[in-house]
Scaffold this active site. Structure first.
Site, mmCIF file in Angstrom:
data_model
loop_
_atom_site.group_PDB
_atom_site.id
_atom_site.type_symbol
_atom_site.label_atom_id
_atom_site.label_comp_id
_atom_site.label_asym_id
_atom_site.label_seq_id
_atom_site.Cartn_x
_atom_site.Cartn_y
_atom_site.Cartn_z
ATOM 1 N N ARG A 6 -0.369 -11.986 -89.364
ATOM 2 C CA ARG A 6 -0.478 -13.941 -89.492
ATOM 3 C C ARG A 6 0.362 -14.343 -89.710
ATOM 4 N NH1 ARG A 6 -4.602 -13.798 -92.851
ATOM 5 N NH2 ARG A 6 -3.961 -15.626 -94.052
ATOM 6 N N TYR A 64 12.802 -18.605 -96.944
ATOM 7 C CA TYR A 64 13.323 -17.276 -96.054
ATOM 8 C C TYR A 64 14.756 -17.861 -96.896
ATOM 9 C CZ TYR A 64 13.283 -15.597 -91.362
ATOM 10 O OH TYR A 64 12.726 -15.391 -90.122
#
Length: 604
Positions: free
Chosen positions: A260, A521
């Site tokens: 994904r 991130y």
């Protein structure tokens, strides 16, 4: 339907002039890659004879190739306590002991009869035994891999894959699909307790584009094609997928679907679930696919949702149809400077709210901003003068604190009119938050550096410094708190466990934006000099960071998937009933656990 098939002389991937078979081309690609690190063999950061860091490799591959980076060593010494006197050289390939392969005579006979290429050579087995987590690379450099595949096979077609899966079912062997090998979730590691023969199903010989449909704007390709190669061939025909994960030059189409995946330019082109039109997967109980290739279907629960994110536990993806777009007329970079991270986050939230987000907009915190400056090459006097003027303007006249300011890098893509309109809207919003434009050069540089940052992990390991990244998605109102709390948790947990030569370096960036939240991130860098068990120490710190993420409303992952290293949080994430549903699908589709990588589910 205006489709055209690719011919061998159009793509240059299939063997037409040299007589080379596809598996040989897959081997050639592997031969250019490191067996114990990231990327190409000739590309790396190293200390040169002048005592400075330089980046080596093909000058046509990365813009910083061949450049000396005079600020990087100083940054590494100050930020993470790196000392080039403490070099930790890696072991050589011939020093690694690999146990003899487990052999299943029935399966081997079936492979030989099918004329599918295979190998049980040490180097092939080792290459296919790992992805790119800190644990895996550290073991390759300084320890050993306890369990490696016993055989590697290279199917060249969907029919080859069906033969291999059928043979595996009859012979009771374990199959682990292998694409680009870029997993950072432990998905490719072999279960240590697996007694059966383990076969790595390398898909990279299945690298053909099967057709392009110009009218419906779709492309059909084999799952083993590498992302960079897919886009390179599409661009020659005037198209693109727009899907650009950081691993695009190494990762495979099938891997994108199986995990994904998400890409840098998802604001315009979408994530993999938005791009996927059709997928074909071979399972132990048969082939699963839709009967039509349509933009949307209401036919009960979507079988694509079983396949996307399945990480090789249900079967192997062989062919994928994606949406494509004509190449953008305009590609323009930009960047913005904000006085602090929170202001930058609020600005990105407003841009997302007004639905005018460019193809890519990424906000780095001050730590990552300082690190980015360390990656600059030595400027000439004119550029140094210009940078100095900019610095004085930003810090003295505008009052931005150099220890707090942060930067957003931007990429616009589309028609000239759309890009111009989008740029005006973004700049107007940014101005209302006190941001300063920082030019297209900084934006382009930040965008392109994405592809070389991964090489720094291996450079750090040369000097007792371990680094890793991890990501999450989080609601907008929790972004700032989550980032602050994760950084503090890492520092606190590190201090409680060891006396480090330098505090851990933790930075973050908001790398994807959505209506209701963002992807964050993190980069974490720790100097492990003096730590008895660096991998165990790092593992404890990373788990604490993930615990903090979940406690602050973040997700277990945004696009890297579960693999093995995040399995302990699956039940908490999707509920016990959700896990039972996955187990039921696994039991029905693969009753004998032929696809026995052990990803996602702790028990079967």
């Amino acid at each position: 339907m205006r489709r055209f098939a690719f011919q061998a002389n159009e793509i240059g991937l299939q063997d037409c002039s040299g007589g080379k078979k596809a598996p040989e081309q897959a081997r050639q690609r592997h031969s250019t890659l490191k067996w114990n690190g990231w990327g190409y063999k000739d590309s790396k950061f190293q200390i040169n004879s002048r005592g400075q860091v330089e980046f080596t490799g093909n000058s046509g591959r990365y813009k910083i190739s061949g450049q000396e980076l005079p600020y990087l060593r100083e940054w590494a010494e100050k930020a993470v306590g790196m000392n080039i006197s403490y070099r930790t050289p890696t072991q050589e390939l011939d020093e690694i002991v690999v146990l003899p392969p487990v052999r299943n005579a029935d399966f081997l006979d079936a492979v030989k009869r099918s004329e599918i290429e295979y190998s049980d050579k040490k180097e092939d087995r080792l290459f296919h035994s790992h992805g790119h987590t800190c644990h895996e690379i550290f073991a390759l450099r300084h320890d050993t891999i306890k369990r490696v595949p016993d055989l590697v096979v290279w199917p060249e077609s969907h029919e080859d894959v069906e033969k291999l899966v059928r043979a595996a079912c009859l012979s009771n062997v374990c199959l682990i699909p292998f694409g680009g090998g870029t997993s950072v979730s432990g998905a490719l590691t072999c279960p240590a307790d697996e007694k059966r023969m383990i076969v790595s199903l390398d898909m990279t010989a299945m690298n053909k584009i099967l057709w392009i449909d110009r009218e419906n704007l779709t492309v059909r390709a084999e799952a083993g094609i590498i992302g960079f190669e897919l886009d390179d061939q599409l661009q020659k025909k005037g198209f693109c997928t727009g899907h650009e994960p950081d691993s695009r030059e190494m990762s495979s189409l099938g891997g994108w679907v199986a995990t994904r995946a998400s890409g840098m330019k998802k604001n315009v082109y979408g994530n993999i679930e938005d791009l996927l039109v059709h997928v074909r997967m071979v399972t132990p109980t048969g082939v699963v696919e839709r009967s039509c290739q349509v933009p949307r279907i209401s036919a009960g629960p979507d079988i694509h949702e079983f396949i996307m994110g399945s990480e090789g536990i249900l079967g192997v993806i062989t062919e994928v149809t994606l949406k494509i777009r004509p190449l953008p007329q305009v590609r323009k970079f930009g960047s913005l400077v904000f006085p602090d991270f929170e202001t930058g986050v609020n600005c990105l939230r407003e841009i997302a709210k007004q639905r005018c987000a460019p193809a890519s907009i990424r906000l780095v915190d001050n730590n990552q901003f300082q690190f980015g400056h360390a990656l600059k090459d030595k400027p000439g006097w004119l550029r140094a003068f210009s940078d100095g003027v900019k610095r004085i303007y930003v810090t003295k006249f505008k009052g931005f604190d150099p220890q707090k300011l942060c930067v957003a890098t931007i990429l616009y893509e589309g028609t000239k009119e759309n890009v111009s309109m989008q740029e005006r809207l973004v700049n107007a919003i940014a101005k209302s938050f006190g941001a300063l434009p920082a030019g297209g050069e900084n934006g382009e540089r930040g965008y392109l550096l994405t592809y070389v940052i991964a090489y720094l992990r291996d450079f750090g390991l040369d000097y007792s410094v371990v680094a890793e990244s991890f990501e999450t998605s989080v609601p907008w109102d929790r972004v700032v708190d989550l980032c602050r709390n994760v950084k503090e948790r890492v520092r606190r947990e590190s201090e409680a466990r060891a006396s480090l030569v330098a505090p851990p370096f933790v930075s973050c960036r908001v790398t994807q934006t959505y209506d209701s939240g963002a992807c964050v991130y993190f980069y974490m860098v720790i100097n492990y000099r003096g730590v008895d068990d660096p991998v165990a120490f790092y593992d404890e710190i990373e788990k604490a960071a993930r615990r903090e993420i979940l406690d602050n409303g973040g997700s277990i992952s945004h696009h890297h998937g579960i693999g093995k290293i995040r399995k302990e949080w699956v039940t908490e994430t999707i509920s016990k009933v959700g896990v039972d549903m996955l187990r039921a699908v696994k039991a029905q589709t693969d009753p004998h656990n032929v696809f026995g990588s052990g990803n996602i589910l702790s028990k079967l």
